[in-house]
Design an enzyme around this catalytic site. Structure first.
Site, mmCIF file in Angstrom:
data_model
loop_
_atom_site.group_PDB
_atom_site.id
_atom_site.type_symbol
_atom_site.label_atom_id
_atom_site.label_comp_id
_atom_site.label_asym_id
_atom_site.label_seq_id
_atom_site.Cartn_x
_atom_site.Cartn_y
_atom_site.Cartn_z
ATOM 1 N N SER A 89 -13.358 -2.630 -62.242
ATOM 2 C CA SER A 89 -14.279 -2.019 -61.369
ATOM 3 C C SER A 89 -15.131 -0.772 -62.385
ATOM 4 O O SER A 89 -14.734 -0.104 -63.456
ATOM 5 C CB SER A 89 -15.222 -1.564 -60.068
ATOM 6 O OG SER A 89 -16.554 -1.402 -60.154
ATOM 7 N N HIS A 90 -14.488 0.714 -60.813
ATOM 8 C CA HIS A 90 -15.325 1.777 -61.650
ATOM 9 C C HIS A 90 -13.395 2.342 -61.742
ATOM 10 O O HIS A 90 -13.489 3.612 -62.245
ATOM 11 C CB HIS A 90 -16.092 2.484 -60.606
ATOM 12 C CG HIS A 90 -14.993 2.408 -59.406
ATOM 13 N ND1 HIS A 90 -15.353 1.148 -58.704
ATOM 14 C CD2 HIS A 90 -14.269 3.449 -58.665
ATOM 15 C CE1 HIS A 90 -14.755 1.474 -57.093
ATOM 16 N NE2 HIS A 90 -13.855 2.453 -57.640
ATOM 17 N N LYS A 98 -23.939 -6.383 -56.255
ATOM 18 C CA LYS A 98 -25.288 -5.637 -56.705
ATOM 19 C C LYS A 98 -24.733 -4.856 -57.862
ATOM 20 O O LYS A 98 -24.289 -5.872 -59.032
ATOM 21 C CB LYS A 98 -24.082 -3.962 -56.192
ATOM 22 C CG LYS A 98 -22.810 -3.851 -56.541
ATOM 23 C CD LYS A 98 -22.331 -2.826 -55.543
ATOM 24 C CE LYS A 98 -21.122 -1.917 -56.610
ATOM 25 N NZ LYS A 98 -19.897 -3.093 -55.469
ATOM 26 N N ASP A 126 -21.706 -2.536 -61.651
ATOM 27 C CA ASP A 126 -22.512 -2.919 -60.537
ATOM 28 C C ASP A 126 -22.771 -2.029 -60.395
ATOM 29 O O ASP A 126 -23.990 -2.057 -59.277
ATOM 30 C CB ASP A 126 -22.043 -4.281 -59.574
ATOM 31 C CG ASP A 126 -20.672 -4.091 -59.423
ATOM 32 O OD1 ASP A 126 -19.987 -2.873 -59.935
ATOM 33 O OD2 ASP A 126 -19.580 -4.687 -58.652
ATOM 34 N N ARG A 127 -22.747 -1.062 -60.463
ATOM 35 C CA ARG A 127 -23.388 -0.108 -59.322
ATOM 36 C C ARG A 127 -24.028 0.925 -60.135
ATOM 37 O O ARG A 127 -23.983 0.680 -61.712
ATOM 38 C CB ARG A 127 -22.096 1.222 -59.245
ATOM 39 C CG ARG A 127 -20.352 0.495 -58.624
ATOM 40 C CD ARG A 127 -19.776 1.980 -58.521
ATOM 41 N NE ARG A 127 -18.490 1.475 -57.230
ATOM 42 C CZ ARG A 127 -18.003 2.231 -56.916
ATOM 43 N NH1 ARG A 127 -18.156 3.488 -57.012
ATOM 44 N NH2 ARG A 127 -17.351 1.479 -55.572
ATOM 45 N N ASP A 129 -20.931 1.528 -63.775
ATOM 46 C CA ASP A 129 -19.924 1.813 -63.637
ATOM 47 C C ASP A 129 -19.179 0.869 -64.662
ATOM 48 O O ASP A 129 -19.301 0.273 -65.162
ATOM 49 C CB ASP A 129 -19.386 1.493 -62.125
ATOM 50 C CG ASP A 129 -19.114 0.033 -61.877
ATOM 51 O OD1 ASP A 129 -20.665 -0.204 -62.002
ATOM 52 O OD2 ASP A 129 -18.617 -0.101 -61.298
ATOM 53 N N ASP A 175 -18.233 -2.558 -64.528
ATOM 54 C CA ASP A 175 -17.941 -4.518 -64.546
ATOM 55 C C ASP A 175 -19.701 -4.303 -64.317
ATOM 56 O O ASP A 175 -20.120 -4.625 -64.541
ATOM 57 C CB ASP A 175 -17.647 -4.534 -63.155
ATOM 58 C CG ASP A 175 -17.675 -4.257 -62.384
ATOM 59 O OD1 ASP A 175 -17.756 -3.018 -61.602
ATOM 60 O OD2 ASP A 175 -18.385 -5.141 -61.072
#
Ligand code: VG1
Ligand code: CO
Length: 544
Positions: free
Chosen positions: A113-114, A377, A282-283, A278, A280
């Protein structure tokens, strides 16, 4: 078929956290490390033989190598077919979309992710189930249990598959389909949002936007959707080429790490709208001209205005937010007369509520918003939702939020993170807080009277499963709140997260600076938890 059975011994640190297994790249590159975890996934999935799985990742360093290993292991474990994104690229929401569209058995997402990427950065593996969402705790616990007893894994000795163009391949008896990473996802977005309206709004020329993909996975998605399909000028998407090390950046869309976008939106001649996503995808972070929307407020504004958007025209069944997320959306739900659920941190807890039709929109304070269209998300979904609202109302971002506060009052909200604190004092800090909980209610601290103090426990209303110790909450009689928890996604030491919230009904005070408005609570958090003493830090690493 050249099947190899390789002897191995367990690694004892393969416990999935808030969102899958996250470790440094060097950890994942240890011989057998990735293979053990992947075999543990296959061993824990009953009935996966002959089934289809989706596999893709955010393009970070080791993504390509890991996918080739997973393909060969899947073939050796009797998986029927793998759908993989072109170039090995799939954003997390796009993976969820494919699992649902093709009704696959599940999927494997490669992302941290982030967290920063690169040879010394982080890597991660997450398993998603057939509803398209993150595996619930009973599944991740079974995978973890298996990692502790594993003695061998299966892999096919075969050449690599060319992932760089769409096509169909065979690996042993398994089918591999390399699929366009963007098209199925962008088609779903076009169903939910009024693309014609947004296109006209942009074409009218009075509205400018800037979308920062932070050299992470959303680049190809954002260019296809905003520039090609919605007609925004070339260059609207910045940092739009996914790089293995994210251009040495930290692909976390917040005011600290997305500073390039922040400088544009807070600079002279700023565009009207800015957004970042982000690693991946999702944010999301939403900005107006010289204006920042907190993720908690974003969820509340989307909920209040959902019926303006085609995909939600029929109204919402309910909403859900993670416990540390502000109660702004609760006020909207109360007014709309719909249910509002409070879940532990992590998207996996929304899955049952979405499947059961109890919630339509969900959100987390950590820049995550989404809906029942997938089971993750979804960063670009949130950006499109905002664009649709701006196009329909003709209002600015700031105007929409300010009017929202006038109607509902403002929940001042901030999160203070203390990153990479040594684990031992961080655990001691939480333990001494826990000890205080029983005696806090009724006490007056710094002018605030404690209403309740507990460690959040959640009983899933659909399957009755219980998740304990999800964060220490101290609530005050005026509705203010402080929450403390340790991160479950970091890979170095511990990260203490302190969540602060107060409610202000008076519009005359809505313009106050957030850190000032929360100043007393910030001081109180340190007093109660002895943050400086345990962490040895004067101030947080990141404030969002
Ligand atoms: C963080 C966030 C949480 C989010 C999780 C995964 O977890 O707080 O809200 O669901 O990251 O998001 P933690 O345990 O570090 O607080 V992502 O975009 O990293 O998959
Ligand atoms: Co993410």
């Amino acid at each position: 078929m050249n099947l190899q059975i390789v002897s191995t011994t367990p690694f004892l640190d393969q416990k999935p956290g808030t969102s899958g297994l996250r470790k440094s790249v060097p950890d994942f590159q240890q011989p057998h490390y990735l293979e053990n975890f992947i075999q543990a996934i296959f061993d824990s999935l009953e009935g996966c033989e002959g089934q289809t799985l989706v596999v893709g990742g955010d393009g970070r360093y080791y993504n390509r190598q890991a996918i080739q290993i997973i393909l060969k292991m899947a073939a050796a474990n009797g998986i029927g077919k793998i759908i993989v994104g072109q170039g090995g690229i799939l954003s997390t929401p796009a993976t969820s979309c494919l699992i649902r569209k093709y009704q696959t058995f599940g999927g494997i997402i490669l992302s941290a992710s982030h967290n920063p990427g690169g040879p010394e950065g982080d890597f991660g593996v997450k398993y998603n189930i057939g509803n398209g969402g993150p595996a619930p705790e009973k599944v991740t616990e079974a995978i973890y249990a298996r990692t502790k007893t594993i003695t061998e894994y299966k892999i096919l000795a075969a050449g690599d598959i060319n992932l760089d163009r769409p096509g169909s391949f065979k690996l042993g008896t398994m089918d591999v389909e390399v699929m366009d990473s963007v098209a199925p996802y962008s088609a779903l977005m076009a169903e939910l949002f009024d693309f014609d309206r947004i296109r006209e709004f942009i074409a009218a020329g009075n509205f400018r936007l800037c979308v920062d993909s932070m050299h992470a996975v959303t680049g190809p998605y954002a260019k296809a959707i905003f520039e090609t399909q919605l007609g925004a000028p070339a260059g609207t998407v910045i940092n739009g080429v996914p790089l293995e090390d994210f251009g040495q950046g930290h692909p976390d869309p917040n005011l600290v790490y997305a500073h390039e976008l922040v400088e544009i939106l807070f600079g002279e001649d700023a565009p009207d709208f800015g957004a970042a996503s982000d690693g991946d995808g999702d944010r999301n972070m939403i900005l107006g001209r010289h204006f920042f929307v907190t993720p908690s407020d974003s969820l509340a504004v989307l909920t209040a205005n959902a019926t303006l958007v085609p995909g939600y025209r029929g109204g919402l069944a309910g909403v859900a937010r993670s416990m540390p997320t502000s109660a702004a959306v609760d006020r909207v739900a109360a007014k709309l007369g719909i249910d509002c659920y409070e879940t532990p941190t992590g998207w996996k807890f929304f899955g049952n509520l979405l499947d059961a039709g109890k919630a339509t929109l969900c959100g987390e304070e950590s820049f995550g918003t989404g809906s029942n269209h997938v089971r993750e998300k979804d960063g670009l979904w949130a950006v499109l939702f905002w664009l649709n609202l701006l196009a329909v109302t003709g209002k600015s971002v700031e105007q929409l939020v300010a009017e929202h506060w006038q109607t509902y009052g403002r929940n001042f909200y901030s999160r203070h993170d203390y990153e990479e604190v040594p684990s031992e004092p961080a655990n001691e800090l939480m333990a001494q807080l826990q000890v205080q909980l029983a005696t806090l209610p009724g006490q007056t601290l710094g002018g605030y009277t404690v209403d309740y103090a507990d460690n959040f426990s959640y009983t899933d209303p659909v399957d009755g499963s219980v998740s304990k110790n999800q964060g220490v909450r101290i609530g005050f009689t005026d509705g203010s709140r402080i929450v403390f928890r340790l991160s479950g996604t970091g890979t170095k030491g511990a990260t203490l997260r302190v969540y602060l919230e107060s409610y202000e009904p008076d519009p005359a005070k809505h313009g106050e600076d957030t850190q000032v408005a929360l100043g007393d609570l910030i001081a109180l958090a340190d007093q109660v938890a002895k943050i400086k003493e345990f962490t040895g830090r004067d101030r947080p690493t990141v404030i969002t």
